[in-house]
Design a protein around this motif. Structure first.
Motif, PDB file in Angstrom:
ATOM      1  N   ASP A  63      13.986 -31.617  22.433  1.00 32.96           N
ATOM      2  CA  ASP A  63      15.252 -30.839  22.987  1.00 32.96           C
ATOM      3  C   ASP A  63      14.914 -29.461  23.662  1.00 32.96           C
ATOM      4  O   ASP A  63      14.118 -28.804  23.045  1.00 32.96           O
ATOM      5  N   GLU A  83      11.172 -38.118  19.570  1.00 31.76           N
ATOM      6  CA  GLU A  83      12.498 -38.330  18.909  1.00 31.76           C
ATOM      7  C   GLU A  83      13.377 -37.016  18.670  1.00 31.76           C
ATOM      8  O   GLU A  83      14.536 -37.062  18.859  1.00 31.76           O
ATOM      9  N   GLU A  84      12.565 -35.966  18.503  1.00 32.99           N
ATOM     10  CA  GLU A  84      13.240 -34.693  18.312  1.00 32.99           C
ATOM     11  C   GLU A  84      13.410 -33.777  19.642  1.00 32.99           C
ATOM     12  O   GLU A  84      13.965 -32.703  19.515  1.00 32.99           O
ATOM     13  N   ARG A 102      10.940 -39.655  25.304  1.00 25.80           N
ATOM     14  CA  ARG A 102      11.509 -40.515  23.778  1.00 25.80           C
ATOM     15  C   ARG A 102      11.231 -41.671  24.207  1.00 25.80           C
ATOM     16  O   ARG A 102      10.878 -42.356  23.119  1.00 25.80           O
ATOM     17  N   ARG A 135       8.578 -27.624  12.586  1.00 23.84           N
ATOM     18  CA  ARG A 135       9.910 -27.748  11.908  1.00 23.84           C
ATOM     19  C   ARG A 135       9.773 -28.565  10.832  1.00 23.84           C
ATOM     20  O   ARG A 135       9.470 -29.671  11.082  1.00 23.84           O
ATOM     21  N   ALA A 144      10.440 -31.338   8.171  1.00 21.04           N
ATOM     22  CA  ALA A 144      11.536 -32.502   8.143  1.00 21.04           C
ATOM     23  C   ALA A 144      12.608 -32.625   7.263  1.00 21.04           C
ATOM     24  O   ALA A 144      12.634 -32.176   6.066  1.00 21.04           O
ATOM     25  N   MET A 179       7.007 -30.746  19.784  1.00 20.07           N
ATOM     26  CA  MET A 179       7.985 -31.486  19.170  1.00 20.07           C
ATOM     27  C   MET A 179       7.732 -33.115  19.345  1.00 20.07           C
ATOM     28  O   MET A 179       7.123 -33.392  20.295  1.00 20.07           O
TER      29      MET A 179
END
Length: 399
Positions: A352, A349-350, A242, A381, A383, A346
């Motif tokens: 996880d 910033e996403e 990140r 995924r 947006a 991913m």
């Protein structure tokens, strides 16, 4: 202060420490070489006691005193290298002890010279202490750092004092003052060697603690991260991704039909297969990747800095490497092992962990359903549009 009394008391404490260390070595796992330390205390103690008696000794004891003392230092070095699984310096240790015996005999029987015998002792101690310092450079591990520094300070002090004593003897200085310094240095050396032996015992304890700590985060069979290890390592990797704004990808790998291997050929063969696959995993991925075993025949690889396309390419190389393994059961029956891999990526910033794992697991499920022995990339995924953008799109459609 009578420094000879200190040497004699130190010898007595050394013998007691030898007995305690000998008892501890028998009960401490992974202590190969430590018995040399317990043995070393005996000649060190006796030699120190003889040094404390000064020159008021029979000629034979004067000849044997320096080699006896140096053999204790030699055993410390030999034991340290053995404990660290390095080659034992028998030639160096034996050469120093034998040379001291010959030279001491020369300066006792033929050319009596007290100063020369002291120089022989000091140079021998310095050589062996420096050898120990070099050996300690092989002590690795964050939990061992403090003990390593402690031992390096101890052996460094012993070497420095020995060289200082040799130099003072050789310089044309006032003899009374020099002998006082010699006695003080000998006392400090005696205390330091006891501290060093205690440090060697601490080294055993620290390495055992490190091994236990490693067992809590590493899978015992494969040496890869276990679930707990991944839980501890993953947050730092994702946080770094990140900060630098780089994507993260995850591979979830499952060996196809592995239950059949266990059922048909036994769990011992299954364990060998898992170890071979784990070796391939460790060889396929860069040092920055986190490779772990979730359990059973399921492995994961976290790839910081890789997007979906790059991760899929690496997964395909892994699949082919596993398929190319030449494996056989213990009865010689050839084994064909393949792997299905689910891939998810991913943006930084996403990133996880739970979602990344869920998406890669879903992709693995798809790979299994499509016939196994394949790699599947999870769909990106979509947006989530900002409220203003959604409103403008709705107005554009005439809603």
């Amino acid at each position: 202060m009578d420094f000879s009394i200190v040497s004699i008391i130190g010898a007595g404490l050394g013998l007691l420490l030898s007995a305690l260390l000998g008892l501890a070595v028998r009960r401490v796992p992974d202590s190969d070489g430590a018995h040399y330390w317990a043995l070393a205390i005996l000649p060190l103690s006796v030699g120190s006691a003889l040094v404390g008696r000064g020159e008021a000794l029979p000629a034979l004891l004067l000849v044997l005193r320096e080699p006896l003392l140096l053999s204790g230092y030699a055993l410390l070095v030999i034991g340290l290298r053995h404990y660290l699984r390095l080659s034992r310096p028998w030639a160096l240790a034996g050469g120093v002890v034998l040379a001291s015996l010959v030279v001491t005999a020369l300066f006792t029987a033929l050319l009596p010279n007290v100063a020369a015998r002291i120089v022989v002792r000091c140079v021998g101690i310095a050589v062996l202490a420096i050898a120990a310092l070099g050996t300690l450079g092989h002590v690795a591990g964050t939990r061992l750092r403090e003990v390593r520094l402690y031992l390096q300070a101890g052996f460094g002090t012993i070497a420095a004092l020995a060289l200082l004593r040799a130099v003072l003897i050789l310089l044309p200085l006032e003899r009374g003052w020099v002998m006082q310094v010699q006695a003080a240095a000998s006392m400090v050396t005696t205390v330091t060697i006891l501290a060093v032996i205690t440090g060697l015992a601490l080294l055993m304890t620290a390495r055992m603690n490190e091994a236990l700590a490693c067992m809590t985060v590493r899978d015992a069979l494969t040496g890869l991260y276990n679930r707990r290890g991944l839980d501890e390592a993953v947050p730092g990797t994702l946080s770094f991704a990140r900060r630098v704004g780089r994507p993260v990808a995850l591979l979830v790998c499952d060996l196809d039909g592995f239950k059949t291997v266990n059922d048909s050929h036994g769990h011992a063969t299954g364990d060998e297969v898992l170890q071979r696959v784990a070796h391939v995993l460790g060889a396929q991925f860069p040092q920055g990747a986190l490779v772990g075993r979730l359990g059973g025949e399921e492995f994961v690889v976290l790839l910081p800095g890789a997007d979906g396309g790059a991760a899929l390419e690496q997964a395909e190389r892994l699949r082919q490497a596993v398929k190319a393994l030449v494996l056989a059961a213990r009865d010689g029956t050839p084994l064909a092992v393949t792997v299905s891999i689910g891939v998810a990526a991913m943006a930084a910033e996403e990133a996880d962990w739970d979602e990344l794992l869920a998406r890669a697991d879903q992709a693995l499920y798809q790979a299994k359903g499509q016939g196994r022995d394949r790699c599947t990339l999870a769909a990106t995924r979509p947006a989530v549009p900002a409220p203003e953008a959604g409103l403008r799109a709705a107005l554009g459609r005439g809603v």
